[in-house]
Design a protein around this motif. Sequence first.
Motif, PDB file in Angstrom:
ATOM      1  N   VAL A 110       0.841  -1.202   0.000  1.00  0.00           N
ATOM      2  CA  VAL A 110       0.000   0.000   0.000  1.00  0.00           C
ATOM      3  C   VAL A 110       0.873   1.249   0.000  1.00  0.00           C
ATOM      4  O   VAL A 110       0.599   2.223  -0.721  1.00  0.00           O
ATOM      5  N   GLU A 111       1.933   1.232   0.780  1.00  0.00           N
ATOM      6  CA  GLU A 111       2.843   2.381   0.820  1.00  0.00           C
ATOM      7  C   GLU A 111       3.492   2.614  -0.533  1.00  0.00           C
ATOM      8  O   GLU A 111       3.651   3.751  -0.982  1.00  0.00           O
ATOM      9  N   ASN A 112       3.863   1.529  -1.217  1.00  0.00           N
ATOM     10  CA  ASN A 112       4.466   1.647  -2.548  1.00  0.00           C
ATOM     11  C   ASN A 112       3.458   2.171  -3.570  1.00  0.00           C
ATOM     12  O   ASN A 112       3.793   3.009  -4.416  1.00  0.00           O
ATOM     13  N   LEU A 113       2.219   1.705  -3.495  1.00  0.00           N
ATOM     14  CA  LEU A 113       1.193   2.152  -4.451  1.00  0.00           C
ATOM     15  C   LEU A 113       0.895   3.635  -4.296  1.00  0.00           C
ATOM     16  O   LEU A 113       0.646   4.341  -5.286  1.00  0.00           O
ATOM     17  N   GLN A 114       0.909   4.137  -3.075  1.00  0.00           N
ATOM     18  CA  GLN A 114       0.607   5.547  -2.847  1.00  0.00           C
ATOM     19  C   GLN A 114       1.663   6.474  -3.444  1.00  0.00           C
ATOM     20  O   GLN A 114       1.391   7.659  -3.649  1.00  0.00           O
ATOM     21  N   LYS A 115       2.847   5.939  -3.721  1.00  0.00           N
ATOM     22  CA  LYS A 115       3.921   6.757  -4.299  1.00  0.00           C
ATOM     23  C   LYS A 115       3.855   6.810  -5.823  1.00  0.00           C
ATOM     24  O   LYS A 115       4.583   7.576  -6.445  1.00  0.00           O
ATOM     25  N   GLN A 116       3.000   5.985  -6.430  1.00  0.00           N
ATOM     26  CA  GLN A 116       2.938   5.925  -7.893  1.00  0.00           C
ATOM     27  C   GLN A 116       2.234   7.155  -8.466  1.00  0.00           C
ATOM     28  O   GLN A 116       1.325   7.717  -7.858  1.00  0.00           O
ATOM     29  N   ALA A 117       2.669   7.554  -9.664  1.00  0.00           N
ATOM     30  CA  ALA A 117       2.078   8.715 -10.330  1.00  0.00           C
ATOM     31  C   ALA A 117       0.620   8.452 -10.682  1.00  0.00           C
ATOM     32  O   ALA A 117       0.275   7.379 -11.177  1.00  0.00           O
ATOM     33  N   GLY A 118      -0.228   9.433 -10.413  1.00  0.00           N
ATOM     34  CA  GLY A 118      -1.657   9.308 -10.717  1.00  0.00           C
ATOM     35  C   GLY A 118      -2.475   8.700  -9.605  1.00  0.00           C
ATOM     36  O   GLY A 118      -3.703   8.674  -9.688  1.00  0.00           O
ATOM     37  N   VAL A 119      -1.827   8.195  -8.547  1.00  0.00           N
ATOM     38  CA  VAL A 119      -2.522   7.555  -7.428  1.00  0.00           C
ATOM     39  C   VAL A 119      -2.624   8.551  -6.272  1.00  0.00           C
ATOM     40  O   VAL A 119      -1.621   9.133  -5.861  1.00  0.00           O
ATOM     41  N   THR A 120      -3.829   8.744  -5.760  1.00  0.00           N
ATOM     42  CA  THR A 120      -4.032   9.661  -4.634  1.00  0.00           C
ATOM     43  C   THR A 120      -4.311   8.931  -3.326  1.00  0.00           C
ATOM     44  O   THR A 120      -4.313   9.553  -2.267  1.00  0.00           O
ATOM     45  N   GLY A 121      -4.569   7.633  -3.394  1.00  0.00           N
ATOM     46  CA  GLY A 121      -4.828   6.875  -2.173  1.00  0.00           C
ATOM     47  C   GLY A 121      -4.842   5.382  -2.446  1.00  0.00           C
ATOM     48  O   GLY A 121      -5.138   4.945  -3.565  1.00  0.00           O
ATOM     49  N   ALA A 122      -4.502   4.600  -1.428  1.00  0.00           N
ATOM     50  CA  ALA A 122      -4.512   3.133  -1.554  1.00  0.00           C
ATOM     51  C   ALA A 122      -4.944   2.532  -0.229  1.00  0.00           C
ATOM     52  O   ALA A 122      -4.683   3.103   0.836  1.00  0.00           O
ATOM     53  N   ALA A 123      -5.622   1.394  -0.300  1.00  0.00           N
ATOM     54  CA  ALA A 123      -6.109   0.738   0.920  1.00  0.00           C
ATOM     55  C   ALA A 123      -6.307  -0.747   0.636  1.00  0.00           C
ATOM     56  O   ALA A 123      -6.588  -1.150  -0.501  1.00  0.00           O
ATOM     57  N   PRO A 124      -6.176  -1.598   1.686  1.00  0.00           N
ATOM     58  CA  PRO A 124      -6.420  -3.032   1.523  1.00  0.00           C
ATOM     59  C   PRO A 124      -7.896  -3.366   1.743  1.00  0.00           C
ATOM     60  O   PRO A 124      -8.654  -2.562   2.297  1.00  0.00           O
ATOM     61  N   PHE A 125      -8.291  -4.547   1.317  1.00  0.00           N
ATOM     62  CA  PHE A 125      -9.642  -5.018   1.605  1.00  0.00           C
ATOM     63  C   PHE A 125      -9.684  -6.532   1.504  1.00  0.00           C
ATOM     64  O   PHE A 125      -8.814  -7.163   0.889  1.00  0.00           O
ATOM     65  N   ILE A 126     -10.704  -7.087   2.112  1.00  0.00           N
ATOM     66  CA  ILE A 126     -11.017  -8.517   1.982  1.00  0.00           C
ATOM     67  C   ILE A 126     -12.474  -8.598   1.558  1.00  0.00           C
ATOM     68  O   ILE A 126     -13.355  -8.054   2.230  1.00  0.00           O
ATOM     69  N   SER A 127     -12.728  -9.232   0.442  1.00  0.00           N
ATOM     70  CA  SER A 127     -14.088  -9.310  -0.086  1.00  0.00           C
ATOM     71  C   SER A 127     -14.514 -10.767  -0.194  1.00  0.00           C
ATOM     72  O   SER A 127     -13.766 -11.610  -0.698  1.00  0.00           O
ATOM     73  N   VAL A 128     -15.711 -11.053   0.305  1.00  0.00           N
ATOM     74  CA  VAL A 128     -16.260 -12.408   0.231  1.00  0.00           C
ATOM     75  C   VAL A 128     -17.777 -12.310   0.204  1.00  0.00           C
ATOM     76  O   VAL A 128     -18.374 -11.438   0.845  1.00  0.00           O
ATOM     77  N   ASN A 129     -18.401 -13.162  -0.571  1.00  0.00           N
ATOM     78  CA  ASN A 129     -19.863 -13.194  -0.624  1.00  0.00           C
ATOM     79  C   ASN A 129     -20.408 -13.997   0.552  1.00  0.00           C
ATOM     80  O   ASN A 129     -19.799 -14.982   0.984  1.00  0.00           O
ATOM     81  N   GLY A 130     -21.539 -13.565   1.066  1.00  0.00           N
ATOM     82  CA  GLY A 130     -22.135 -14.256   2.203  1.00  0.00           C
ATOM     83  C   GLY A 130     -23.597 -13.923   2.340  1.00  0.00           C
ATOM     84  O   GLY A 130     -24.235 -13.440   1.398  1.00  0.00           O
ATOM     85  N   MET A 131     -24.131 -14.194   3.525  1.00  0.00           N
ATOM     86  CA  MET A 131     -25.530 -13.931   3.817  1.00  0.00           C
ATOM     87  C   MET A 131     -25.631 -13.163   5.128  1.00  0.00           C
ATOM     88  O   MET A 131     -24.829 -13.361   6.048  1.00  0.00           O
ATOM     89  N   ALA A 132     -26.618 -12.285   5.178  1.00  0.00           N
ATOM     90  CA  ALA A 132     -26.950 -11.599   6.429  1.00  0.00           C
ATOM     91  C   ALA A 132     -28.253 -12.198   6.952  1.00  0.00           C
ATOM     92  O   ALA A 132     -29.230 -12.323   6.197  1.00  0.00           O
ATOM     93  N   GLN A 133     -28.264 -12.554   8.228  1.00  0.00           N
ATOM     94  CA  GLN A 133     -29.440 -13.196   8.821  1.00  0.00           C
ATOM     95  C   GLN A 133     -29.881 -12.423  10.056  1.00  0.00           C
ATOM     96  O   GLN A 133     -29.076 -12.043  10.901  1.00  0.00           O
ATOM     97  N   TYR A 134     -31.196 -12.195  10.119  1.00  0.00           N
ATOM     98  CA  TYR A 134     -31.790 -11.596  11.320  1.00  0.00           C
ATOM     99  C   TYR A 134     -33.137 -12.269  11.550  1.00  0.00           C
ATOM    100  O   TYR A 134     -34.026 -12.188  10.684  1.00  0.00           O
ATOM    101  N   LYS A 135     -33.237 -12.982  12.665  1.00  0.00           N
ATOM    102  CA  LYS A 135     -34.412 -13.795  12.958  1.00  0.00           C
ATOM    103  C   LYS A 135     -34.598 -14.804  11.829  1.00  0.00           C
ATOM    104  O   LYS A 135     -33.696 -15.585  11.552  1.00  0.00           O
ATOM    105  N   SER A 136     -35.710 -14.765  11.137  1.00  0.00           N
ATOM    106  CA  SER A 136     -35.930 -15.747  10.070  1.00  0.00           C
ATOM    107  C   SER A 136     -35.602 -15.194   8.685  1.00  0.00           C
ATOM    108  O   SER A 136     -35.782 -15.886   7.691  1.00  0.00           O
ATOM    109  N   GLY A 137     -35.115 -13.950   8.640  1.00  0.00           N
ATOM    110  CA  GLY A 137     -34.833 -13.336   7.342  1.00  0.00           C
ATOM    111  C   GLY A 137     -33.398 -13.544   6.900  1.00  0.00           C
ATOM    112  O   GLY A 137     -32.466 -13.557   7.704  1.00  0.00           O
ATOM    113  N   LEU A 138     -33.217 -13.726   5.582  1.00  0.00           N
ATOM    114  CA  LEU A 138     -31.906 -13.909   4.980  1.00  0.00           C
ATOM    115  C   LEU A 138     -31.759 -12.973   3.795  1.00  0.00           C
ATOM    116  O   LEU A 138     -32.726 -12.744   3.040  1.00  0.00           O
ATOM    117  N   LYS A 139     -30.539 -12.439   3.615  1.00  0.00           N
ATOM    118  CA  LYS A 139     -30.279 -11.556   2.472  1.00  0.00           C
ATOM    119  C   LYS A 139     -28.840 -11.746   2.016  1.00  0.00           C
ATOM    120  O   LYS A 139     -27.910 -11.744   2.816  1.00  0.00           O
TER     121      LYS A 139
END
Length: 414
Positions: free
Chosen positions: A84-113
Motif C-alpha cells: 500500500v505504501e508503494n502504491l501511494q507513491k505511484q504517479a496518478g494515485v491519490t490513495g490506496a487501501a487493503p480489503f477482503i471481499s467475500v460473498n455471504g448472507m446476512a441473517q436476522y431472525k428468520s430473514g436472509l439476504k
Amino acid sequence: MLLSAFLSRRFRAQSGAKEAQNGFVTFIAKASTIGILLGVAVLIVALSVINGFEQQLVHRLLSVVPQVEYVAPSRPIEQWPAKVENLQKQAGVTGAAPFISVNGMAQYKSGLKAVEIRGVSPELEKNVSSINQFIQGKLISQMSTEEVILGSQIVDQLSLQQGDSVTLLIPQVNQTSNDILAPKRVTLTLAGIVKMGGPIDSSAAFIHLEKAQSLLGYNEQHVTGLRLKVNDVFYAHQIALRVGQTIPDYVYISSWFRTQGSLYQDIQMVRTIVYIVVFLIIAVASFNIVSSLVMEVREKQSNIAILKTMGAKDSTILATFVMQGLTQAFVGVVLGSLIGILLALNISSLFTWLSQLAGANPLEGVYFIEFLPSKLVWQDIIVTVIVTFALAVLATIYPAWQATRVDPAKVLGN
C-alpha cells in the motif's frame, strides 16, 4: 444594412396588419419561431440533465465504488502495508487501501439476504472512498471489530434497526476436496446504515479488516485485494495497468470501466442521441422559415419591384429577407434559451415535487441516485445558439436570393 433593417421591420409591420386577411404566412412564421423555441429549450434542459448525471457519476458513485482494484484470485496478497505504501507513491494515485471481499448472507431472525461482505481498514478506507458521507450512525473510521455497517435496503428487508445484532454467514470450501463445508457464523452489532441510492444499498456489508482476517484464517499481513483512488477517473484503466506492474503478486486488474463503464457509455450515447434528435427538430423549424419567406417574397413582389426601380441593390434586398428570417430565429432562440435555463435550474425541485404528487419515484432503486440532477453548462448553450443561428442563416439564403431575381418590368407590367 440600416436600410435593410428598416425595410425588414416595415415588411413585418405590413404582414401584421394584413394578418386578418392572409394569416397563413404569419402562422407559418410563428410556427417556425415556436419550433425553434421548443427545440432550444428542450436541448438545454436535456443536456443539463445529462451533465448532471455525469457529474453525479463522478462525484457520487465513483467516489464510493472502487476506481481501481487488484484482486488475488487464489492466494492472498502478503505484506499488504508495504505494498500500500508503494502504491501511494505511484504517479496518478491519490490513495490506496487493503480489503477482503467475500460473498455471504446476512441473517436476522428468520430473514436472509445475500450480501457482499467487505473487510476494510478504518484508518485507510477514507483515502479511497467517500462512503462515510452516506452513512447514518457510526462511520467506517469509527467501526470496531464487533460491528457491521449494512446497506439501507438490506436493513429494510430484514427489518433491522441500529443496535440490533445481525448474523453473517460466510461459506467455506475444503481446499483439498472442494467440498462445501458448514458456513462460518459471526454475530455483529449493526452500527451504521449506508443510504446512497442504487445497488450499493442492497448488497454492501462492511466489517473491520481484522475481523475479516480472523474469519478467513488470515494473519494480519494477508488481504484479498488492494484498492486505489486515482486523480483522473477517466484514465483509471491506463493507471491501473501501469501501476499494476509494480505489484509482484498474481492479481486480477479491474477498474470502474468494467463495473460501471456501461452506465457512462449510456450517458454519452444519450447525449449524442439528444443532439441529433433535437437539432433535427430545429432543422424542421428552420425549414418552416424557408416556407414562410418564400411566401413572403411572393406576397411582396410588387414592393420589391418598386424598390428596385428606385435603385435598391440586390445586396440590400438579400439582406432584408435574411433579416426577416433571422428575426424569427432570434425570437425563438432568446425565448427558448430563457425557458430552457429556467427549467434546467429548477428541474430537480420540479421532479421531486411531481414525484411526491404522484406518490412514486421512477428513479428509486433503479439508478445510483434518487433525484433528477441538473448541471447547466454555458458552453452547451453557446453551441446551441450558434448552431441554431447557422441553420437559420442557411434557411434564409434561398428565399432571399429568390427576392433578388424579381423582374420589376414583369411585376409592374402586370
